[in-house]
Design a protein around this motif. Structure first.
Motif, PDB file in Angstrom:
ATOM      1  N   THR A 161      35.291  20.314   9.636  1.00 33.26           N
ATOM      2  CA  THR A 161      35.541  19.190  10.568  1.00 33.26           C
ATOM      3  C   THR A 161      34.226  18.349  10.732  1.00 33.26           C
ATOM      4  O   THR A 161      33.076  18.739  10.414  1.00 33.26           O
ATOM      5  CB  THR A 161      36.024  19.582  11.893  1.00 33.26           C
ATOM      6  N   ASP A 163      32.420  15.280  13.224  1.00 28.44           N
ATOM      7  CA  ASP A 163      32.264  14.731  14.428  1.00 28.44           C
ATOM      8  C   ASP A 163      32.182  13.001  14.733  1.00 28.44           C
ATOM      9  O   ASP A 163      31.198  12.406  15.210  1.00 28.44           O
ATOM     10  CB  ASP A 163      30.976  15.103  15.079  1.00 28.44           C
ATOM     11  N   GLY A 164      33.425  12.528  14.529  1.00 29.62           N
ATOM     12  CA  GLY A 164      33.596  11.200  14.787  1.00 29.62           C
ATOM     13  C   GLY A 164      32.900  10.307  13.870  1.00 29.62           C
ATOM     14  O   GLY A 164      32.837   8.893  13.953  1.00 29.62           O
ATOM     15  N   GLU A 165      32.696  10.762  12.598  1.00 27.68           N
ATOM     16  CA  GLU A 165      32.160   9.871  11.607  1.00 27.68           C
ATOM     17  C   GLU A 165      33.239   8.811  11.359  1.00 27.68           C
ATOM     18  O   GLU A 165      34.257   9.167  11.156  1.00 27.68           O
ATOM     19  CB  GLU A 165      31.776  10.620  10.309  1.00 27.68           C
ATOM     20  N   GLY A 192      38.626  15.143  12.502  1.00 24.05           N
ATOM     21  CA  GLY A 192      37.656  14.379  13.285  1.00 24.05           C
ATOM     22  C   GLY A 192      37.026  13.311  12.980  1.00 24.05           C
ATOM     23  O   GLY A 192      36.159  12.604  13.321  1.00 24.05           O
TER      24      GLY A 192
END
Ligand code: PBE
Length: 266
Positions: A161, A163-165, A192
């Motif tokens: 996963t 993180d908001g990339e 993500g």
């Protein structure tokens, strides 16, 4: 049935879609190859073509559209492809996933998901038909994902996963590609990513991948439809995301008593 004579008397245009579409270029090639001077290609948009088709069928009038599979129109209306003995439109196509060069190194997780992305004509058809019936594309894609999470798992299982990339998908406003892009966006969000969908014309779509402005697209039709846009080496071709069914050509209602593009010549 509408006779060939009635058809040729009434018809003056081929109802096309956007000028940048491969099928539009194919229609221009067909008019030339079959020496059809009595028709011109009228380019508009996918939705306008569909509206004209709907109107013509309600009035039982002749109409020729630039058509393709997979597409909901074949479920909604009785239609047929005109034979193409000169093979201007090619044969069976594949829909490919294309990425900008360098994506694999920079966003390996997203790259893996788009590389795994593969579905069937029926899958795509479910999303497309729901959108045609009035559901918003994002919602239709979500409904499909909810009903087919095991297929989505096949694309994302084992992928780390993030993180908001950000991840950018570029597409053209064709029903088939609206369906696939919205579904893939949801799969990327599940691991993500913050996904953007950008809709442009066909030429700019390819250019935005070559320049690296956009990360990827699932809207590449090969080998014939987008042949002139595809510069091997300038983009990363990840192969087919849908195969076996894709096809483009000239499409008419079944009630038109003609069978071949040759029959359109006055
Ligand atoms: N289409 C749908 C596109 C590719 C996807 C067939 C309209 C085209 O002709 O370029």
């Amino acid at each position: 049935m509408l006779s060939k004579e009635d058809i040729l008397n009434d018809l003056s245009v081929i109802s096309g879609i956007d000028p940048g579409a491969g099928v539009s270029q194919g229609a221009e090639r067909a008019l030339e190859a079959y020496e059809i001077d009595n028709l011109t290609l009228q380019t508009t948009s996918t939705s306008s073509m569909a509206e004209q088709l709907n109107q013509a069928i309600q009035n039982h009038e002749p109409i020729v559209v630039t058509g393709w599979n997979p597409h909901w129109k074949f479920a909604a209306f009785d239609l047929k492809y005109l034979d193409d003995p000169e093979e201007v439109f090619g044969g069976t196509e594949e829909i490919h996933t294309i990425a900008r060069l360098g994506l694999q190194d920079e966003k390996p997780e997203g790259y893996e998901v788009i590389d795994n992305f593969f579905w069937t004509e029926d899958d795509m058809g479910e999303v497309m038909l729901e959108v045609y019936e009035g559901t918003d594309p994002e919602e239709a894609a979500q409904n499909w994902v909810d009903a087919n999470q095991e297929t989505v798992d096949g694309w994302i299982d084992g992928v780390n996963t993030v993180d908001g990339e950000e991840f950018s998908l570029v597409l053209v406003n064709w029903d088939s590609e609206v369906a696939s892009s919205n579904v893939l966006a949801l799969a990327l969000e599940q691991i993500g990513y913050d996904v953007s969908l950008t809709t442009v014309e066909n030429g700019p779509m390819w250019a935005s991948l070559e320049s690296g402005d956009q990360d990827a697209s699932v809207a590449a039709w090969l080998p014939i439809t987008h042949e002139e846009f595809f510069d091997e080496g300038a983009v990363d071709d990840l192969g087919a995301n849908l195969e076996g069914a894709p096809r483009i050509g000239l499409v008419v209602p079944e009630y038109m008593d003609i069978t071949s593009i040759e029959d359109l010549k006055a």
